[in-house]
Write an enzyme that holds these catalytic residues in place. Sequence first.
Site, PDB file in Angstrom:
ATOM      1  N   THR A  21       0.843  -1.197   0.000  1.00  0.00           N
ATOM      2  CA  THR A  21       0.000   0.000   0.000  1.00  0.00           C
ATOM      3  C   THR A  21       0.877   1.244   0.000  1.00  0.00           C
ATOM      4  O   THR A  21       2.079   1.151  -0.278  1.00  0.00           O
ATOM      5  CB  THR A  21      -0.989  -0.028   1.190  1.00  0.00           C
ATOM      6  N   ASN A  22       0.316   2.416   0.283  1.00  0.00           N
ATOM      7  CA  ASN A  22       1.098   3.652   0.332  1.00  0.00           C
ATOM      8  C   ASN A  22       0.547   4.540   1.447  1.00  0.00           C
ATOM      9  O   ASN A  22      -0.372   4.151   2.159  1.00  0.00           O
ATOM     10  CB  ASN A  22       1.066   4.362  -1.030  1.00  0.00           C
TER      11      ASN A  22
END
Length: 230
Positions: A21-22
């Site tokens: 993810t980020n």
Amino acid sequence: MHVLITAGPTREPLDPVRYLTNRSSGKMGYAMAHAFIHAGHSVLLISGPTTLDVPDHVDFIPIETAAEMHAAVANSIGGVDIAVFAAAVADYTPAHVAAHKIKKSGATLTLELVRTPDILGAARLEFGFAGTLVGFAAETENLEANARDKLTRKGCNLIIANDVSKPAFGFDSDRNEVLLVYPDHHEALPANSKHALAHHLVTAIVELHKGHQSSVISKDQELALIHLPQ
Ligand code: PMT
């Protein structure tokens, strides 16, 4: 006006307990949703996982992966006038999702990743969207040039560029500083809270939409004139 907004991160699963993810919190996209509602528009918010409350009066589609966001946008973009892509979509996803938790083995582990669909890039070409198209650009260098490149390649009417190398702005902060990149000019908006900035952005986007509509109408009128019986 009917407005579609994408927001937040995507989560790309590796195995039943891990994902890529980020750092997107969703704050920018949710602030845009809130500001469009406040200005009297109807909003469909398509969002990756965040800890934020969904703004009142917003239609909401929760998604996890880039593929799910692509499907949700494909299903709904036909019914909107304005589409704003504030999500931080993973550009790559694991080629294989392990059915069971990946066990520790060697000293290193190599992951094979494959490209995700470019959802903003699909808006014009794949989904046939003819409304006002607004993308964001998260850049760490050459802000205007990189944003202008995205504007052209993805068929946008406006790119809202933010320099995410500045820790006080961009990902997971309450504030942002943006450069609005249009086909023929650009305009810097000074640093502000994402909420205050969102109200300015909504005003700019609605103005842009009115201009876009009148140019579509005048093109139609030109065509009608060309086809008038002599
Ligand atoms: O969520 P916050 O913590 O508030 O942070 C806000 C933000 C920094 C995430 C936001 O302001 C922002 O910049 N969003 C876009 C982030 C991004 O992924 O930018 P990009 O330059 O990689 O992508 C360009 C555009 O294409 C974006 O509109 C993005 O939504 C879209 N895109 C990208 C990849 C992909 N596979 N599909 C897409 O639609």
